[in-house]
Scaffold this active site. Structure first.
Site, PDB file in Angstrom:
ATOM      1  N   GLU A  69       0.834  -1.209   0.000  1.00 55.77           N
ATOM      2  CA  GLU A  69       0.000   0.000   0.000  1.00 55.77           C
ATOM      3  C   GLU A  69       0.866   1.256   0.000  1.00 55.77           C
ATOM      4  O   GLU A  69       2.070   1.205   0.261  1.00 55.77           O
ATOM      5  CB  GLU A  69      -0.916   0.000   1.215  1.00 55.77           C
ATOM      6  CG  GLU A  69      -0.159   0.062   2.530  1.00 55.77           C
ATOM      7  CD  GLU A  69      -1.009   0.602   3.666  1.00 55.77           C
ATOM      8  OE1 GLU A  69      -1.317   1.796   3.632  1.00 55.77           O
ATOM      9  OE2 GLU A  69      -1.332  -0.169   4.584  1.00 55.77           O
ATOM     10  N   LYS A 122      -4.858  -2.297  15.276  1.00 55.39           N
ATOM     11  CA  LYS A 122      -4.368  -1.414  16.339  1.00 55.39           C
ATOM     12  C   LYS A 122      -5.263  -1.519  17.572  1.00 55.39           C
ATOM     13  O   LYS A 122      -6.472  -1.728  17.468  1.00 55.39           O
ATOM     14  CB  LYS A 122      -4.300   0.018  15.830  1.00 55.39           C
ATOM     15  CG  LYS A 122      -3.304   0.186  14.683  1.00 55.39           C
ATOM     16  CD  LYS A 122      -3.290   1.601  14.166  1.00 55.39           C
ATOM     17  CE  LYS A 122      -2.324   1.728  12.996  1.00 55.39           C
ATOM     18  NZ  LYS A 122      -2.805   1.004  11.790  1.00 55.39           N
TER      19      LYS A 122
END
Length: 301
Positions: free
Chosen positions: A24, A159
């Site tokens: 990405e 996360k």
């Protein structure tokens, strides 16, 4: 349909059934500071090559989806003066039509990679269900894209600002296989363990490749596969530091929503940790890129 512009190197590798790994660009434009982002861009491609695969960093430049970037294009993506838009899958049509420059998230990178025929993608962390989503409906598009796109995503879990339990429940509901790489615990990005187990464990790239091949080749449906690879132990963030930064980050991002949450959280971690989180972020994404390349090599055999 906008056809991706694929570099000759990537196109040749795909035509010859050689391993390719998508990468990405949001981590480069929004996740790392200037200078360091360009160094990491080069290192990511280098670790993929050393493992025997071809890197394909993805971005949208001038409204054109690019699969594989030249050195000059990587320079452009990493230059903050160019102010690339953060593009999820929903944003691609507008970016194409309006000729915009944009960095791709997990969702958009997965979509473009799959469209180009790239079946393996390495990233840092997957998006997920945000805390308080029962009221806000704030759920990352990454999950739905993964549920409908036949691609292997290698990441270090999600996360810790997210609702990890709800994220795993949603992945189960959407029939996305979750594999732990040499771990029985789902990782939480900066931390190797989240306290939540993974349904399946694999201990070698060949095992992961066998599961992926069986899932795509024998199981009906369109969902991708998630391979959760914990951050290297030597770069795991100290628990006390992590928990303090998380508490502060949750407070600071209380009024932040959608795609702005992750950059705001990362910025706090980076500035308040004295560089510890930057080292961790770099280490885990490099580890994921290497593992993705190893699995891609096995899949190509």
């Amino acid at each position: 349909m906008s056809t991706p512009s694929i570099t000759d190197e990537v196109r040749t590798a795909l035509a010859e059934n050689r391993p390719v790994v998508a990468l990405e660009s949001t981590i480069l434009s929004h996740g790392l500071p200037p200078g360091r982002n360009r160094e990491v861009a080069a290192r990511l491609e280098d670790v993929v090559r050393k493992a025997g695969a071809v890197p394909a960093t993805i971005a949208v430049l001038g409204g054109v989806p690019k699969v594989g970037l030249t050195d000059a294009e990587l320079d452009f993506v990493c230059d903050p003066a160019n102010d690339l838009v953060k593009l999820s899958r929903r944003d691609l049509g507008a970016a194409y039509a309006l000729g915009r420059h944009g960095a791709t998230t997990v969702a958009s990178t997965s979509a473009i990679a799959s469209q180009a025929g790239v079946g393996v993608f390495a990233t840092g962390g997957l998006g997920g269900v945000h805390r308080g989503a029962r009221e806000t409906w704030d759920v990352s598009a990454d999950l739905d894209v993964l549920a409908t796109t036949p691609i292997l995503v290698v990441c270090s879990g999600v996360k810790s600002i997210l609702d990890i339990a709800a994220t795993l429940e949603l992945l189960e509901t959407r029939s996305v296989p979750v594999l732990g790489y040499r771990t029985d615990s789902f990782p939480a990005f900066y931390r190797r363990e989240s306290g939540h187990t993974v349904p399946w464990r694999v201990d070698e790239p060949a095992q992961a490749a066998a599961v992926v091949a069986a899932h795509f080749g024998q199981v009906p449906g369109t969902s991708g596969v998630l391979l959760a690879n914990p951050i290297p132990a030597e770069f795991e963030m100290d628990l006390d530091l992590h928990d303090r930064l998380l508490r502060e980050g949750l407070e600071k991002t209380r009024d932040v929503h959608g795609k702005d949450v992750t950059p705001a959280l990362l910025e706090h971690f980076h500035t308040a940790s004295g560089g510890v989180s930057l080292d961790a972020n770099e280490a885990l994404v490099l580890s994921n890129a290497a593992l993705a390349a190893e699995v891609a090599v096995e899949l190509a055999k």
